[in-house]
Design an enzyme around this catalytic site. Structure first.
Site: not given
Length: 467
Positions: A193-194, A167
């Site tokens: 997001e991490r 991705k």
């Protein structure tokens, strides 16, 4: 931005209120003189570093707000100051190559941004008379997308894929091709997001030399729901400047749109709203539409968006998925099975699709080639069980021909990427739509039956296999 500069943005010290209650990120404030408008930012705390956006008016003297920052240390009786303005972010060319948070502050350790234009994150979608009524194709230079799931210029596409299926690489290649082919600007928005993912993406984009034409905005997973809920609006405000003022096409990547819905659900719960189906906020459709409708094609330029979509428990009837699908014009599904077979990009052509793949938009030839590719690959999928049990020898001559075509099409739809050159040693290829269609048509016409399947693997145009 330094604390001193944050304090300098205060514009209305005269309207001072008092904190009445603090429940997690939700703060109620009493303003005896006049109420701040909805969406106005209020600063609170001993050092005035707790930022609260006014969400609603409780009565003539009380507002309820959601904090963008931690409310640690905030207590009943704390002083709150009305800034008189909504949340604003910087816009302009100075943003290129930089990384920002929801406040428009740089978080890439490259120093502060020079002063310039700032705009409110709360903008209305372009009026209907400004929106383009033409349906145009946004070419990416990636065969599997342009032929089978063409993107709409100014449209929204969903990118479905788990971890490790390519991705991020696909996103980076799209950014690379956007800069080279469309001379536009790319904007990456990370919602929830991490921290690790954001840092890795930044390094990979820097290594792939696509960062200088890209703006990155993050509302990270460890931040309060208010920040995650508004980071998409902040990114869109930056994108709208390039579209409306600079008259450039913008490529907007959002990862992950479900986390925007999730942040809205958290905010809704904290505000005490009655939940709707499956615990989602009652305002889900409205909130998603307010964000998505700003992404469109106008008379000055287009914002084309690819959004990573997480489908909860693979349930496509989930309200978050249903409302998101209503805004998408194309779906790109990445398959772990394709990735394990070494077919990159690992796009599943049978699950992916686009509303643009109709004769009056892409033309009769493109439509017919796309339909024939799907039919051939679908028949091959049906024959796989027979091949696994009995072998190719038991197939009829017609079915063997279908299998040979399908396997060659699968390999032709692979492509070496520019952003992976340093890892693979293979030169990246951008393929025009005409070359991609020509190659598929010639394979369907059995022109390459005398060539091995590997001759069509990881090439650009079909001419490379004909040599």
């Amino acid at each position: 931005m330094s604390d001193s500069k944050r304090r300098d943005r205060r514009s209305d010290r005269s309207n001072v209120g008092t904190v009445l209650s603090v429940r997690s990120s939700v703060v109620e404030i009493h303003f005896p003189d006049r109420l701040p408008s909805v969406h106005t930012m209020v600063r609170a705390g001993d050092d005035q570093q707790i930022f609260i956006e006014v969400i609603s008016h409780m009565d003539e003297e009380t507002v309820r707000g959601i904090a963008y920052t931690s409310t640690e240390g905030l207590a009943e009786g704390s002083v709150a100051v009305d800034t008189g303005r909504p949340q604003e972010v910087p816009v302009g060319d100075r943003l290129l190559g930089r990384v920002f948070n929801v406040f428009g502050e740089t978080i890439d350790r490259k120093g502060e941004l020079e002063e310039g234009i700032r705009r409110s994150i709360h903008q209305a979608p372009p009026s209907l008379d400004r929106q383009s009524s033409k349906s145009e194709i946004f070419t990416t230079g990636i065969k599997a997308i342009d032929v089978l799931s063409p993107l709409e210029l100014g449209g929204k596409a969903g990118l479905f894929g788990g971890a490790g299926v390519g991705k991020t690489v696909l996103i980076m290649e799209m950014i690379h091709n956007m800069v080279g082919e469309h001379e536009g600007v790319s904007l990456f928005c990370g919602i929830g997001e991490r921290v690790r993912e954001g840092e890795e993406l930044y390094r990979e984009m820097k290594a792939a030399n696509v960062l200088e034409n890209t703006v990155m905005v993050f509302g990270q997973m460890n931040e309060p729901p208010g920040a995650r809920f508004r980071v998409g609006h902040a990114a869109l405000t930056m994108a709208e400047y390039f579209r409306d003022d600079r008259k450039q096409d913008v490529f907007l990547l959002i990862d992950n749109i479900f986390r925007f819905v999730q942040a809205g659900m958290e905010v809704s719960g904290l505000l005490g709203m009655l939940p709707s189906r499956l615990g989602y906020q009652p305002t889900l459709g409205t909130e998603l539409a307010q964000l998505e409708e700003r992404i469109c094609n106008t008379d000055t330029g287009a914002i084309t968006s690819v959004q990573a979509v997480y489908v909860p428990a693979d349930d496509f009837t989930d309200p978050a998925a249903v409302h998101t699908f209503g805004h998408l014009s194309a779906s790109i599904v990445l398959s772990r099975k394709k990735a394990s077979e070494g077919l990159y990009p690992a796009i599943d052509p049978l699950q992916s699709g686009s509303k643009m793949l109709v004769p009056h938009v892409v033309g009769q030839r493109h439509y017919e080639i796309g339909q024939e590719i799907r039919r051939t690959l679908s028949e091959y999928e049906d024959l796989k069980d027979i091949i696994a049990m009995l072998g190719m020898e038991e197939l009829s001559q017609k079915d063997r021909l279908t299998v040979q075509r399908a396997r060659r099409l699968e390999r032709f739809l692979t492509q070496p990427f520019f952003v992976t050159e340093q890892f693979t040693g293979t030169e990246g290829k951008r393929v025009s739509l005409e070359d991609a269609l020509d190659g598929c048509e010639r394979i369907l016409n059995d022109e390459f039956l005398d060539r091995s399947e590997n001759a069509l693997y990881m090439i650009g145009s079909v001419e490379e296999a004909a040599k």
